[in-house]
Scaffold this active site. Structure first.
Site, PDB file in Angstrom:
ATOM      1  N   LYS A  35      47.749  41.123  36.140  1.00  0.00           N
ATOM      2  CA  LYS A  35      48.418  40.315  37.260  1.00  0.00           C
ATOM      3  C   LYS A  35      49.788  40.205  37.008  1.00  0.00           C
ATOM      4  O   LYS A  35      50.629  41.001  37.680  1.00  0.00           O
ATOM      5  CB  LYS A  35      47.643  38.867  37.134  1.00  0.00           C
ATOM      6  CG  LYS A  35      46.239  38.794  36.876  1.00  0.00           C
ATOM      7  CD  LYS A  35      45.332  39.407  38.107  1.00  0.00           C
ATOM      8  CE  LYS A  35      43.923  39.148  37.871  1.00  0.00           C
ATOM      9  NZ  LYS A  35      43.049  39.638  38.918  1.00  0.00           N
ATOM     10  N   TRP A  74      35.184  32.535  38.091  1.00  0.00           N
ATOM     11  CA  TRP A  74      35.646  33.038  36.900  1.00  0.00           C
ATOM     12  C   TRP A  74      35.030  31.984  35.793  1.00  0.00           C
ATOM     13  O   TRP A  74      34.778  32.477  34.702  1.00  0.00           O
ATOM     14  CB  TRP A  74      37.085  33.225  36.894  1.00  0.00           C
ATOM     15  CG  TRP A  74      37.374  34.513  37.600  1.00  0.00           C
ATOM     16  CD1 TRP A  74      38.008  34.588  39.001  1.00  0.00           C
ATOM     17  CD2 TRP A  74      37.080  35.966  37.503  1.00  0.00           C
ATOM     18  NE1 TRP A  74      37.905  35.849  39.499  1.00  0.00           N
ATOM     19  CE2 TRP A  74      37.454  36.622  38.416  1.00  0.00           C
ATOM     20  CE3 TRP A  74      36.313  36.684  36.432  1.00  0.00           C
ATOM     21  CZ2 TRP A  74      37.280  38.088  38.712  1.00  0.00           C
ATOM     22  CZ3 TRP A  74      36.154  37.893  36.483  1.00  0.00           C
ATOM     23  CH2 TRP A  74      36.351  38.707  37.890  1.00  0.00           C
ATOM     24  N   ASP A 128      41.533  30.175  30.464  1.00  0.00           N
ATOM     25  CA  ASP A 128      41.680  31.697  31.049  1.00  0.00           C
ATOM     26  C   ASP A 128      42.959  31.569  31.981  1.00  0.00           C
ATOM     27  O   ASP A 128      43.067  30.869  33.140  1.00  0.00           O
ATOM     28  CB  ASP A 128      40.555  32.037  31.960  1.00  0.00           C
ATOM     29  CG  ASP A 128      40.518  33.123  32.724  1.00  0.00           C
ATOM     30  OD1 ASP A 128      41.539  33.845  32.664  1.00  0.00           O
ATOM     31  OD2 ASP A 128      39.688  33.662  33.266  1.00  0.00           O
TER      32      ASP A 128
END
Lengths: 361, 361
Positions: B196, B102, B172
């Protein structure tokens, strides 16, 4: 549980059978032991949901094979940025028809991003009460595409024809896609925010002809890239899975409960005709739009005496007729008659309006 | 109705009480006669829902007053574009810590958009099994900010410290926001895809310190502009209203059912500790991450004999333990233990793993 009649311009009413089905499987989708919201977007279960939704949409709109169907985020407003960044990479000017607030926003955004824009037709002089005629459209020589808004949600102004031009036609169909059959082959790009006739807010449908996938700008944000999204089945990143699922349920409702877009168009025509007839016959209510350009989806009207606006809205709400207030930029009233608004709702509204006029008009 | 244990990395499990409440009010929100999905985002009912959600989030994370909270679309991946376009308008280089897939994607996107990038620290040499130490971070002289990924969802690698640097820190936090208390004041920007620990896919949370709102690039897409979004209460256009509402319900669950983020952190610590202990004690399962950087949210593990992968997954699913397959890019297994995964799920998983090892290991 009560379900009132909801005339909201968007996020708008959804079909009650769709919501009932969603409720039934909210915690456990078809015995899988989890909600659709809790599924990986790459799981076989969700991929099946996603593919069925696309297949049903393609069937409903008879989408030709050379069109990609994308399920994106960001609303129609994000398409104001994405369209020029996908279509102007090889140069040219974005041409616009200006028929109201949404078309103006699309034009402003293209300009803000540094692209050349040209207004090829406008209804501004007449106060946006009649769309420009085909004969009056004047595209720039370097036009890369022509953008227009099929139905202006705020003004209640709708095109009664599809412009015939030599460049790809790009249309913001947010408030009238799926309200009636459509010849998709006339367009280069069609896009629509879901929250009118498609599903909940947070989903945007884009139909793009595949020869337009290679005109993108070099420095386009990765998630803006139609080609990348098309190749990844709209899953370059996690899509809005629950909204996609609900859109699929709406497509099923259109197919099986309504009987397709011809049947839907007939219902929508009856709803709009009744309401405009009631407005035109009254001494209290009026709508300024040229008859041929009156929107079947959004019916704005004003009361002859605006001091009656407040009591009208208050009494309507008491009668279970919700969200009739006009857009904050224009005032007055607006009844949105999207697919999920039943004929009974329109009949109830007309009866209420007649009663109100008799008592207060 | 059955609810299985769901270890999906995202879209992930949601708290059952949240879904039950959503089901209860799906067709009729608190007697208003319509679904939250069918409300105008500007209606008093929805504005109240939106404001309550923000207030609860601010309370849970003790967000300082000089931070704006934005409820956006596009997922964390869209932030890969939005962050540089909001923060690099006055020049400078985007600095990145590279600790997995990511973080790499964020860096690649900034580069693709034409911005200067610099890798200020990397765990690549060690196969992303340990995060770079504070002492080893080397920012470029013209660094405008430092971006890192608090928890790499695929690798299962998590920072055990917040980097201390002289430039704004951008993080992030997609897979670990709300899993434990956090000192928001250490950051310039925090963002997280909802799917999430926050809510359904299609919503992105962004926390941005208000002195960073005036560094945007001139030709930024209108919906990318943090300042415009902050000034419009995240409603420059229609937000993903239903996802926002569900996030609000998750915040309420965290506050009232769990008792806040300290309590949540204790539960999460127990869940992760039990599972890692079981893995470390076994002869069949293993996890390669340095103990101090093991993610509490995503626990990847491999079986000593990969021919056992298929039977492991099949038998787990039969036992009601769903979505244990590792990411397609790395294989093996992954158990995601987000907030909504109960301790009983982890106990059931550990018991299953022990039983499987005894029979097949």
């Amino acid at each position: 549980m009560t379900r009132h009649y909801n005339f909201c311009a968007g996020p708008a009413a959804l079909p009650t059978p769709v919501l009932e089905r969603a409720r039934e499987e909210l915690l456990d989708y078809q015995g899988r032991g989890l909600s659709v919201m809790e599924m990986s977007h790459r799981s076989p279960e969700f991929v099946a949901i996603a593919e069925q939704a696309e297949a049903d949409l393609r069937e409903l709109l008879a989408v030709p094979e050379n069109y990609k169907v994308l399920f994106l985020q960001g609303g129609a407003s994000l398409q104001f940025s994405m369209v020029p960044m996908n279509l102007l990479g090889k140069g040219g000017t974005a041409n616009f028809l200006y028929t109201g607030i949404w078309g103006k926003k699309a034009q402003t955004e293209a300009k803000q991003l540094g692209f050349g824009v040209h207004v090829a037709g406008s209804s501004e002089a007449g106060g946006h009460t009649e769309v420009p005629a085909q004969a009056d459209l004047t595209l720039s020589e370097d036009a890369a595409y022509l953008h227009y808004t099929a139905n202006e949600t705020i003004g209640g102004l709708a095109f009664d024809y599809i412009p015939d031009v030599d460049v790809p036609l790009v249309c913001d169909y947010s408030s009238s896609l799926l309200a009636e059959p459509l010849d998709v082959s006339r367009f280069g790009v069609i896009y629509a925010g879901a929250q009118k006739n498609i599903g909940p807010a947070g989903l945007t449908l884009v139909l793009v002809r595949d020869d337009l996938l290679d005109r993108r700008c070099e420095r386009i944000p990765g998630l803006f890239d139609y080609r990348a999204m098309a190749e990844a089945g709209s899953m370059v990143n996690t899509p809005p899975t629950y909204a996609w699922y609900l859109a699929g349920r709406v497509f099923q409702w259109l197919k099986h409960d309504i009987g397709g877009l011809e049947a839907m168009a007939a219902i929508n025509a009856r709803k709009a005709a009744s309401l405009y007839a009631a407005i035109d016959a009254s001494g209290l209510y009026s709508n300024p739009i040229a008859v041929r350009n009156r929107s079947r989806m959004n019916v704005p009207f004003v009361l002859a005496d605006e001091r009656l606006d407040k009591p009208f809205l208050a009494e309507a709400e008491e009668a279970g007729l919700l969200n009739l207030k006009g857009h904050r930029s224009v005032g007055g009233m607006r009844a949105s008659l999207y697919n999920a608004v039943p004929e009974a709702a329109v009949e109830a509204l007309i009866a209420f309006m007649a009663d109100f006029e008799q008592r207060r008009g």
